[in-house]
Design a protein around this motif. Structure first.
Motif, PDB file in Angstrom:
ATOM      1  N   THR A  94       8.208  17.236   6.608  1.00 19.88           N
ATOM      2  CA  THR A  94       8.780  18.241   5.715  1.00 19.88           C
ATOM      3  C   THR A  94       8.498  19.636   6.252  1.00 19.88           C
ATOM      4  O   THR A  94       7.363  19.946   6.630  1.00 19.88           O
ATOM      5  N   ASP A  95       9.521  20.459   6.276  1.00 12.44           N
ATOM      6  CA  ASP A  95       9.380  21.822   6.781  1.00 12.44           C
ATOM      7  C   ASP A  95       8.404  22.611   5.914  1.00 12.44           C
ATOM      8  O   ASP A  95       8.511  22.655   4.693  1.00 12.44           O
TER       9      ASP A  95
ATOM     10  N   SER B 255       5.241  21.953   5.449  1.00 13.47           N
ATOM     11  CA  SER B 255       4.181  21.141   4.862  1.00 13.47           C
ATOM     12  C   SER B 255       3.671  20.142   5.887  1.00 13.47           C
ATOM     13  O   SER B 255       4.434  19.624   6.706  1.00 13.47           O
ATOM     14  N   ASN B 256       2.382  19.865   5.834  1.00 10.26           N
ATOM     15  CA  ASN B 256       1.769  18.880   6.735  1.00 10.26           C
ATOM     16  C   ASN B 256       1.636  17.511   6.094  1.00 10.26           C
ATOM     17  O   ASN B 256       1.079  16.599   6.698  1.00 10.26           O
ATOM     18  N   PHE B 257       2.130  17.349   4.873  1.00 15.38           N
ATOM     19  CA  PHE B 257       1.971  16.096   4.159  1.00 15.38           C
ATOM     20  C   PHE B 257       3.189  15.190   4.352  1.00 15.38           C
ATOM     21  O   PHE B 257       4.326  15.656   4.463  1.00 15.38           O
ATOM     22  N   GLY B 258       2.931  13.897   4.382  1.00 17.26           N
ATOM     23  CA  GLY B 258       3.978  12.891   4.466  1.00 17.26           C
ATOM     24  C   GLY B 258       3.581  11.649   3.675  1.00 17.26           C
ATOM     25  O   GLY B 258       2.390  11.399   3.439  1.00 17.26           O
TER      26      GLY B 258
ATOM     27  N   GLU C 234       5.429  19.424  19.706  1.00 18.58           N
ATOM     28  CA  GLU C 234       6.876  19.328  19.666  1.00 18.58           C
ATOM     29  C   GLU C 234       7.499  20.310  20.642  1.00 18.58           C
ATOM     30  O   GLU C 234       6.878  21.300  21.038  1.00 18.58           O
ATOM     31  N   ASP C 235       8.728  20.035  21.028  1.00 18.97           N
ATOM     32  CA  ASP C 235       9.459  20.914  21.931  1.00 18.97           C
ATOM     33  C   ASP C 235       9.947  22.142  21.163  1.00 18.97           C
ATOM     34  O   ASP C 235      10.348  22.045  20.006  1.00 18.97           O
ATOM     35  N   GLU C 236       9.918  23.287  21.813  1.00 15.86           N
ATOM     36  CA  GLU C 236      10.330  24.517  21.154  1.00 15.86           C
ATOM     37  C   GLU C 236      11.817  24.496  20.769  1.00 15.86           C
ATOM     38  O   GLU C 236      12.230  25.187  19.842  1.00 15.86           O
ATOM     39  N   GLN C 237      12.616  23.697  21.459  1.00 14.39           N
ATOM     40  CA  GLN C 237      14.048  23.683  21.217  1.00 14.39           C
ATOM     41  C   GLN C 237      14.486  22.636  20.196  1.00 14.39           C
ATOM     42  O   GLN C 237      15.628  22.658  19.745  1.00 14.39           O
ATOM     43  N   PHE C 238      13.565  21.723  19.837  1.00  9.05           N
ATOM     44  CA  PHE C 238      13.919  20.715  18.832  1.00  9.05           C
ATOM     45  C   PHE C 238      12.645  20.242  18.142  1.00  9.05           C
ATOM     46  O   PHE C 238      11.765  19.661  18.769  1.00  9.05           O
ATOM     47  N   PRO C 239      12.523  20.459  16.847  1.00  9.06           N
ATOM     48  CA  PRO C 239      11.291  20.109  16.128  1.00  9.06           C
ATOM     49  C   PRO C 239      11.189  18.605  15.880  1.00  9.06           C
ATOM     50  O   PRO C 239      12.169  17.867  15.964  1.00  9.06           O
ATOM     51  N   ASN C 240       9.980  18.169  15.532  1.00  9.08           N
ATOM     52  CA  ASN C 240       9.753  16.772  15.151  1.00  9.08           C
ATOM     53  C   ASN C 240      10.132  16.603  13.681  1.00  9.08           C
ATOM     54  O   ASN C 240       9.343  16.917  12.787  1.00  9.08           O
ATOM     55  N   LEU C 241      11.316  16.086  13.432  1.00  6.50           N
ATOM     56  CA  LEU C 241      11.786  15.901  12.066  1.00  6.50           C
ATOM     57  C   LEU C 241      11.346  14.561  11.486  1.00  6.50           C
ATOM     58  O   LEU C 241      11.351  14.382  10.263  1.00  6.50           O
ATOM     59  N   TRP C 242      10.995  13.638  12.359  1.00  7.18           N
ATOM     60  CA  TRP C 242      10.571  12.299  11.935  1.00  7.18           C
ATOM     61  C   TRP C 242       9.618  11.752  12.983  1.00  7.18           C
ATOM     62  O   TRP C 242       9.883  11.844  14.191  1.00  7.18           O
ATOM     63  N   ILE C 243       8.481  11.185  12.535  1.00  8.54           N
ATOM     64  CA  ILE C 243       7.447  10.681  13.438  1.00  8.54           C
ATOM     65  C   ILE C 243       7.202   9.216  13.136  1.00  8.54           C
ATOM     66  O   ILE C 243       6.990   8.848  11.970  1.00  8.54           O
ATOM     67  N   PRO C 244       7.224   8.331  14.133  1.00  9.16           N
ATOM     68  CA  PRO C 244       6.944   6.908  13.898  1.00  9.16           C
ATOM     69  C   PRO C 244       5.573   6.718  13.254  1.00  9.16           C
ATOM     70  O   PRO C 244       4.577   7.284  13.698  1.00  9.16           O
TER      71      PRO C 244
ATOM     72  N   SER D  31       0.841  -1.192   0.000  1.00 10.54           N
ATOM     73  CA  SER D  31       0.000   0.000   0.000  1.00 10.54           C
ATOM     74  C   SER D  31       0.875   1.240   0.000  1.00 10.54           C
ATOM     75  O   SER D  31       1.992   1.230   0.513  1.00 10.54           O
ATOM     76  N   ALA D  32       0.341   2.304  -0.587  1.00 11.73           N
ATOM     77  CA  ALA D  32       0.956   3.625  -0.546  1.00 11.73           C
ATOM     78  C   ALA D  32       0.031   4.532   0.262  1.00 11.73           C
ATOM     79  O   ALA D  32      -1.194   4.479   0.110  1.00 11.73           O
ATOM     80  N   ARG D  33       0.646   5.390   1.097  1.00 11.78           N
ATOM     81  CA  ARG D  33      -0.144   6.171   2.039  1.00 11.78           C
ATOM     82  C   ARG D  33       0.283   7.637   2.009  1.00 11.78           C
ATOM     83  O   ARG D  33       1.469   7.941   2.135  1.00 11.78           O
ATOM     84  N   LEU D  34      -0.692   8.491   1.829  1.00 14.22           N
ATOM     85  CA  LEU D  34      -0.461   9.932   1.887  1.00 14.22           C
ATOM     86  C   LEU D  34      -1.075  10.450   3.173  1.00 14.22           C
ATOM     87  O   LEU D  34      -2.288  10.377   3.366  1.00 14.22           O
ATOM     88  N   GLY D  35      -0.219  10.963   4.063  1.00 15.33           N
ATOM     89  CA  GLY D  35      -0.688  11.429   5.356  1.00 15.33           C
ATOM     90  C   GLY D  35      -0.769  12.945   5.435  1.00 15.33           C
ATOM     91  O   GLY D  35      -0.013  13.659   4.771  1.00 15.33           O
ATOM     92  N   PHE D  36      -1.687  13.419   6.266  1.00 17.85           N
ATOM     93  CA  PHE D  36      -1.835  14.853   6.510  1.00 17.85           C
ATOM     94  C   PHE D  36      -1.890  15.072   8.018  1.00 17.85           C
ATOM     95  O   PHE D  36      -2.812  14.608   8.688  1.00 17.85           O
ATOM     96  N   LEU D  37      -0.889  15.776   8.544  1.00 22.19           N
ATOM     97  CA  LEU D  37      -0.790  16.009   9.985  1.00 22.19           C
ATOM     98  C   LEU D  37      -1.936  16.889  10.474  1.00 22.19           C
ATOM     99  O   LEU D  37      -2.215  17.944   9.888  1.00 22.19           O
ATOM    100  N   ILE D  38      -2.576  16.454  11.549  1.00 24.63           N
ATOM    101  CA  ILE D  38      -3.629  17.246  12.186  1.00 24.63           C
ATOM    102  C   ILE D  38      -3.072  17.944  13.412  1.00 24.63           C
ATOM    103  O   ILE D  38      -3.237  19.147  13.594  1.00 24.63           O
TER     104      ILE D  38
END
Length: 251
Positions: A219-220, A222-225, A203-213, A192-199
Motif C-alpha cells: 500500500t502506498d 504504508s509499510n503494513f500488509g 525497488e527500482d526507481e522507475q517502477f515501485p514494488n506494488l506486490w511482493i511474494p 491463519s491471519a497475518r499482519l506484516g510490517f515491511l522492514i
C-alpha cells in the motif's frame, strides 16, 4: 489378663494421639501420567493451490511446517514461490500491465494458547515470523501521463515495453494468529491471519514494488500488509514426553 490389655493401650496411646493431630485430606488427589507426542508437522497452503487452478494469472505453492519444542511452544516456518500478473486501468486506459515472480521464506515461533483435553491435539496460536523475499518484475505494457500538452492532458503509450526489473528483495515481520484442528489421526487443517510490517524494500526507481511474494499487496504510504493462510498438514510423531496431571477423586 485385664492388666495385660491396659498395658497395651497405654503403650499405643502416644501413637493414637499423634495420628489424630495430623490433618485428614478429605480431597485426595490421584496423579495421572500420560505422554504427549512430539514431532514434525508438514503440509501445504491449499488456498494457493486452488487459486493456481482457477486463476490463470496466478501460480503459487507454499509449504508449511512446525516442530514442537515444549508443551506449548512450536518452531514454525513457511517457504513458497508465487507468480502473479496484474494490470490497472483508469477511464478505460491501461496504466500498467506487469508480472511479479519470486520466492520467500518465513521463520519464527507459535505459542499454543488452547488447553486440550486428554488425547486432543488442537491449537489456537499466536506467534511471529521474520520473512525475506527475492523477486523480479516484468513490465509488459504501460502508459505515461503527459502534462506538457497545452490544451489536453492525456496518457501516452510507454515507449519501452517488456522491461525487466530483477534482483529485488524485501524483508518484513509478521504477527500471526491461527488455529489448527485435527480432523483424523495426525491430519490437521489450519488457517491463519497475518499482519506484516515491511522492514526493507529494495525497488527500482522507475517502477515501485506494488506486490511482493509472501507479503501481498504493498500500500502506498504504508509499510503494513495483510496475508492469509489455509493449510492441510500431517504430523510425524518422533518421540513422547511424560506429563503428570492431578485429578480430584469423584470428578
Amino acid at each position: 489378663m485385664s492388666k495385660y490389655f491396659i498395658s497395651i493401650l497405654i503403650t499405643m496411646l502416644p501413637f493414637v494421639v499423634q495420628a489424630q493431630s495430623e490433618p485428614i485430606d478429605l480431597q485426595q488427589k490421584d496423579t495421572i501420567e500420560y505422554k504427549d507426542e512430539y514431532g514434525l508437522r508438514v503440509g501445504a497452503d491449499i488456498s494457493k493451490l486452488v487459486l493456481s487452478f482457477i486463476d490463470e494469472d496466478y501460480t503459487g505453492l507454499e509449504l508449511v511446517g512446525d516442530y514442537r519444542l515444549t508443551h506449548k511452544l512450536y518452531l514454525a516456518a513457511e517457504i513458497g514461490n508465487e507468480t502473479k500478473r496484474q494490470d490497472e486501468t483508469l477511464n478505460n486506459t491501461l496504466l500498467y500491465d506487469y508480472e511479479t515472480s519470486g520466492s520467500y521464506i518465513k521463520a519464527g515461533v507459535d505459542l499454543n494458547t488452547y488447553d486440550n483435553w486428554f488425547g486432543m491435539n488442537n491449537a489456537i496460536t499466536i506467534g511471529g515470523r521474520y520473512a525475506v523475499a527475492s523477486f523480479n518484475h516484468t513490465l509488459y505494457d504501460y502508459s505515461l501521463y503527459e502534462t506538457g500538452r497545452f490544451f489536453n492532458s492525456d496518457f501516452l503509450p510507454g515507449s519501452n515495453p517488456n522491461r525487466e526489473f530483477s534482483g529485488l528483495s524485501a524483508s518484513w515481520l509478521e504477527f500471526v494468529v491461527g488455529a489448527k484442528v485435527e480432523l483424523f489421526a495426525n491430519i490437521f487443517v489450519g488457517m491463519s491471519a497475518r499482519l506484516g510490517f515491511l522492514i526493507t524494500n529494495s525497488e527500482d526507481e522507475q517502477f515501485p514494488n506494488l506486490w511482493i511474494p509472501g507479503f501481498n499487496k504493498v500500500t502506498d504510504g504504508s509499510n503494513f500488509g495483510v496475508n492469509y493462510n489455509y493449510s492441510i498438514s500431517y504430523f510425524i510423531p518422533l518421540y513422547k514426553k511424560s506429563k503428570k496431571m492431578k485429578e480430584e477423586n469423584g470428578q
